[in-house]
Design an enzyme around this catalytic site. Structure first.
Site, PDB file in Angstrom:
ATOM      1  CE  LYS A 224      -1.653  -1.507   3.829  1.00 34.39           C
ATOM      2  NZ  LYS A 224      -2.355  -1.753   5.097  1.00 34.39           N
TER       3      LYS A 224
ATOM      4  CB  THR B 202      -5.885   9.058   7.305  1.00 30.78           C
ATOM      5  OG1 THR B 202      -4.780   9.548   8.089  1.00 30.78           O
ATOM      6  CG2 THR B 202      -6.179  10.020   6.178  1.00 30.78           C
TER       7      THR B 202
ATOM      8  N   GLY C  78      -7.083   4.424  10.754  1.00 30.36           N
ATOM      9  CA  GLY C  78      -7.769   3.172  10.401  1.00 30.36           C
ATOM     10  C   GLY C  78      -7.879   2.870   8.917  1.00 30.36           C
ATOM     11  CB  THR C  79      -6.262   4.270   5.829  1.00 24.04           C
ATOM     12  OG1 THR C  79      -4.980   4.265   6.431  1.00 24.04           O
ATOM     13  CG2 THR C  79      -6.805   5.676   5.775  1.00 24.04           C
ATOM     14  N   GLY C  80      -5.695   1.408   6.902  1.00 26.22           N
ATOM     15  CA  GLY C  80      -5.187   0.071   6.571  1.00 26.22           C
ATOM     16  C   GLY C  80      -6.163  -1.015   7.014  1.00 26.22           C
ATOM     17  CB  CYS C  81      -8.107  -1.493  10.173  1.00 24.90           C
ATOM     18  SG  CYS C  81      -6.749  -1.343  11.338  1.00 24.90           S
TER      19      CYS C  81
HETATM   20  N1  LIG Z   1      -4.626  10.488   1.807  1.00 22.77           N
HETATM   21  C1  LIG Z   1      -5.050   9.449   1.110  1.00 22.77           C
HETATM   22  N2  LIG Z   1      -5.845   9.587   0.021  1.00 22.77           N
HETATM   23  C2  LIG Z   1      -6.279   8.543  -0.679  1.00 22.77           C
HETATM   24  N3  LIG Z   1      -5.971   7.269  -0.370  1.00 22.77           N
HETATM   25  C3  LIG Z   1      -5.174   7.042   0.685  1.00 22.77           C
HETATM   26  C4  LIG Z   1      -4.668   8.103   1.499  1.00 22.77           C
HETATM   27  N4  LIG Z   1      -3.921   7.579   2.500  1.00 22.77           N
HETATM   28  C5  LIG Z   1      -3.970   6.236   2.335  1.00 22.77           C
HETATM   29  N5  LIG Z   1      -4.689   5.908   1.237  1.00 22.77           N
HETATM   30  C6  LIG Z   1      -5.017   4.568   0.762  1.00 22.77           C
HETATM   31  O1  LIG Z   1      -5.580   3.891   1.886  1.00 22.77           O
HETATM   32  C7  LIG Z   1      -5.236   2.514   1.852  1.00 22.77           C
HETATM   33  C8  LIG Z   1      -4.487   2.157   3.135  1.00 22.77           C
HETATM   34  O2  LIG Z   1      -3.134   2.527   2.955  1.00 22.77           O
HETATM   35  P1  LIG Z   1      -2.133   2.983   4.085  1.00 22.77           P
HETATM   36  O3  LIG Z   1      -0.775   2.964   3.460  1.00 22.77           O
HETATM   37  O4  LIG Z   1      -2.613   4.275   4.673  1.00 22.77           O
HETATM   38  O5  LIG Z   1      -2.354   1.834   5.137  1.00 22.77           O
HETATM   39  P2  LIG Z   1      -1.789   1.726   6.582  1.00 22.77           P
HETATM   40  O6  LIG Z   1      -0.575   2.581   6.746  1.00 22.77           O
HETATM   41  O7  LIG Z   1      -1.660   0.266   6.851  1.00 22.77           O
HETATM   42  O8  LIG Z   1      -2.938   2.324   7.478  1.00 22.77           O
HETATM   43  P3  LIG Z   1      -2.846   2.495   9.081  1.00 22.77           P
HETATM   44  O9  LIG Z   1      -2.021   3.700   9.326  1.00 22.77           O
HETATM   45  O10 LIG Z   1      -4.291   2.636   9.451  1.00 22.77           O
HETATM   46  O11 LIG Z   1      -2.183   1.273   9.642  1.00 22.77           O
HETATM   47  C9  LIG Z   1      -4.408   2.337   0.577  1.00 22.77           C
HETATM   48  O12 LIG Z   1      -5.261   1.942  -0.468  1.00 22.77           O
HETATM   49  C10 LIG Z   1      -3.825   3.727   0.325  1.00 22.77           C
HETATM   50  O13 LIG Z   1      -3.475   3.930  -1.010  1.00 22.77           O
HETATM   51  C1  LIG Z   2      -5.834  -2.259  17.418  1.00 20.32           C
HETATM   52  C2  LIG Z   2      -5.211  -1.578  16.251  1.00 20.32           C
HETATM   53  N1  LIG Z   2      -5.011  -2.290  15.116  1.00 20.32           N
HETATM   54  C3  LIG Z   2      -4.463  -1.681  14.041  1.00 20.32           C
HETATM   55  C4  LIG Z   2      -4.111  -0.344  14.082  1.00 20.32           C
HETATM   56  C5  LIG Z   2      -3.559   0.303  12.824  1.00 20.32           C
HETATM   57  O1  LIG Z   2      -2.445   1.005  12.970  1.00 20.32           O
HETATM   58  C6  LIG Z   2      -4.329   0.357  15.298  1.00 20.32           C
HETATM   59  N2  LIG Z   2      -4.006   1.677  15.424  1.00 20.32           N
HETATM   60  N3  LIG Z   2      -4.873  -0.291  16.354  1.00 20.32           N
END
Ligand SMILES: Nc1ncnc2c1ncn2[C@@H]1O[C@H](COP(=O)(O)OP(=O)(O)OP(=O)(O)O)[C@@H](O)[C@H]1O
Ligand SMILES: Cc1ncc(CO)c(N)n1
Length: 269
Positions: A173, A204, A206-209
């Site tokens: 990602k 943002t 929780g984007t990854g979850c």
């Molecule tokens: N500002 C943004 N605008 C559009 N898409 C975004 C943005 N930030 C993240 N994304 C998208 O959101 C999804 C999650 O990516 P990200 O790299 O943020 O995950 P993450 O770092 O695991 O998240 P977290 O910080 O919640 O653990 C991907 O599809 C990424 O391209």
């Molecule tokens: C419990 C939990 N899982 C995942 C994330 C993502 O970074 C978070 N902040 N907290």
């Protein structure tokens, strides 16, 4: 309606972890279930404390679900330590759900360790090989491969190298780079880049979850994995665009029901 299970940590503030996963499952019309691996005390400013759940209790939760209810897809998030990782791996090998999405959560946005550093090898050795898809962000891919990733070409090489560790497919990602939000997918044959415009908003959490839960939701009923990832990315993009000004730090995404327009949601927020 599909039956979705998240195995992950609890975020009491509701933005990430189990809570984000269940909201995503529901918004996409599915029935959500949860196995809690750790309880975190966190909010939009950071993580204050973590308590890990005993591996026997992790096993008991997984068994309680699988011996009673059909599970169409599993998403695995925060796994905290190597004992929990080994337990989850052996339980999933025993119960054999059809789809396993592994989000290799390591460090929170605020910099708190959600995976003990010494558990990295257990995650690579045990969990990655059972994944239908693994979804590292750039810092996680850097830890897995032990090298820096600063360009899209480097993300492509990373996706191919992580694939060699055993998952059926890899999505690196690109949320942590600048410019468009480009994610790189590799299924062992072809590299596919999925791009969306970067939304310049600060909420943002929780984007990854959310992305990994949406991928699990779509994969539960969709066999075309690239289509499932594209739909999940569209969902997370809208959820970021509707991010909520809740708390004093990085606020959560808004999990909207797909039948309610974003405009309606904005006017209600
Ligand atoms: N500002 C943004 N605008 C559009 N898409 C975004 C943005 N930030 C993240 N994304 C998208 O959101 C999804 C999650 O990516 P990200 O790299 O943020 O995950 P993450 O770092 O695991 O998240 P977290 O910080 O919640 O653990 C991907 O599809 C990424 O391209
Ligand atoms: C419990 C939990 N899982 C995942 C994330 C993502 O970074 C978070 N902040 N907290």
């Amino acid at each position: 309606m599909k039956h979705l299970l998240t195995i992950a940590g609890s975020d009491c503030s509701g933005g990430a972890g189990i809570q984000a996963d269940l909201k995503t499952f529901s918004a996409l019309g599915n029935y959500g279930m949860s196995v809690i691996t750790a309880i975190t005390a966190q909010n939009t400013l950071g993580v204050d404390a973590v308590v890990e759940i005993d591996k026997a209790m992790v096993k008991a939760q997984i068994d309680a679900i699988f011996k009673d209810i059909t599970v169409d897809a599993v998403k695995v998030g925060m796994v905290s330590n190597s004992e929990i990782i080994q337990q989850i791996t052996s339980s999933l090998l025993e119960w054999k759900p059809p789809v396993i999405v592994i989000d290799p959560v390591m460090v929170s946005k605020s910099g708190h360790h959600l995976l003990q550093p010494e558990a990295k090898n257990a995650l690579i050795k045990n969990l990655l090989p059972i994944a239908t898809i693994v979804t590292p962000n750039i810092p996680e891919a850097e830890v897995i491969l032990d090298r820096k990733i600063t360009t899209i070409e480097a993300m492509e090489r990373a996706a191919m190298d992580i694939y060699r560790l055993g998952p059926k497919s890899v999505l690196v990602k690109g949320g942590h780079l600048s410019g468009d939000a480009v994610d790189v997918f590799f299924d062992g044959v072809v590299i596919t880049k999925l791009s969306s415009p970067r939304i310049q908003k600060k909420n943002t959490h929780g984007t990854g979850c959310t992305l990994s839960s949406a991928i699990a939701s779509y994969l539960a009923s969709e066999e075309d994995i690239i289509l499932a990832i594209s739909k999940a990315k569209e969902y997370v993009t809208k959820a970021i665009d509707c991010g909520l000004e809740i708390g004093k730090g990085v606020g959560p995404l808004h999990h909207f029901h797909p039948f309610v327009s974003i405009q309606d949601k904005n006017s209600k927020a």
